[in-house]
Write a protein that holds these residues in place. Sequence first.
Motif, short mmCIF file in Angstrom:
data_model
loop_
_atom_site.label_atom_id
_atom_site.label_comp_id
_atom_site.label_asym_id
_atom_site.label_seq_id
_atom_site.Cartn_x
_atom_site.Cartn_y
_atom_site.Cartn_z
N ILE A 18 0.99 -1.62 -0.16
CA ILE A 18 -0.08 0.07 -0.17
C ILE A 18 0.88 1.46 -0.40
CG2 ILE A 18 -1.63 1.21 0.98
CD1 ILE A 18 -2.71 -1.67 2.13
N ASP A 19 2.05 0.86 0.53
CA ASP A 19 2.95 2.68 1.32
C ASP A 19 3.31 2.37 -0.51
OD1 ASP A 19 2.31 2.44 3.73
OD2 ASP A 19 4.12 1.78 4.66
N LEU A 20 3.31 1.74 -1.41
CA LEU A 20 4.47 1.34 -2.49
C LEU A 20 3.13 1.84 -3.54
CD1 LEU A 20 6.76 -1.67 -2.45
CD2 LEU A 20 7.11 1.06 -2.96
N GLY A 21 2.14 2.15 -3.26
CA GLY A 21 0.96 2.93 -4.02
C GLY A 21 0.27 1.63 -5.06
N PHE A 22 0.20 0.84 -4.23
CA PHE A 22 -0.30 -0.79 -4.65
C PHE A 22 -2.01 -1.08 -4.06
CE2 PHE A 22 3.62 -1.78 -6.32
CZ PHE A 22 3.60 -2.16 -7.02
N THR A 23 -2.45 -1.21 -4.28
CA THR A 23 -4.23 -2.01 -4.05
C THR A 23 -4.10 -3.53 -3.62
OG1 THR A 23 -5.30 -0.57 -4.18
CG2 THR A 23 -6.74 -2.17 -3.55
N VAL A 24 -4.34 -4.52 -2.46
CA VAL A 24 -4.45 -5.15 -1.75
C VAL A 24 -5.78 -6.62 -2.15
CG1 VAL A 24 -1.67 -5.16 -1.54
CG2 VAL A 24 -3.58 -5.54 0.27
#
Length: 196
Positions: free
Chosen positions: A66-72
């Motif tokens: 999430i911190d890297l801009g992804f959604t999980v």
Amino acid sequence: MTTRTKVVATGIILAALIGLSAADSLVNQSHLSAYIPDFVLNGNRTGAPSAGTAKMSGPNVAQAMIDLGFTVERSAELSLIEQIVGEKGKVEGLKILKDGDRAGSITWVESADVKTYFASLKESLLSSFSPNVRGLRDATDTRSGLPVRNILTFTDPGLSEERLTFVRVRERLYEFHIAKEEEDAFDAAIEALTTK
């Protein structure tokens, strides 16, 4: 042959290799018992780690992504790690999305036995590659001030359309499935997850 069928076949090969190792160990116990952990011989983990420095737990995978801009999202995708570990440990997995599209997946297990899992995985995969394997890297990364990492990465359309990367660091083993257009972003994620 579908990707799922190939992954299942590879898992069966891994299980057979572990079974052969255990059988060989029982026959030649005085020679191999130091190399085969008790959970392989007895079917369960015996518990306490050996004396020495306490091991650090790995980072929170979902938060790092999430911190890297992804959604999980939680994932039930088939993984090679899950087939190796079986009932011996808790395997976790996440589907990784970027701008609503699948960017890949991450599966991991935390265990005192990850070196054994990684060795079994590597042995099975190295004998399963198709002639079209590309970008094969099998390395031990020993950068100063960072934990030692064992890395196996490759692209093999005979096994998966995505790049597969396996990293063993401390007591965690990761399996990354990486969509082609997301390789650079995943390389940053691998660094974030495996250098702490």
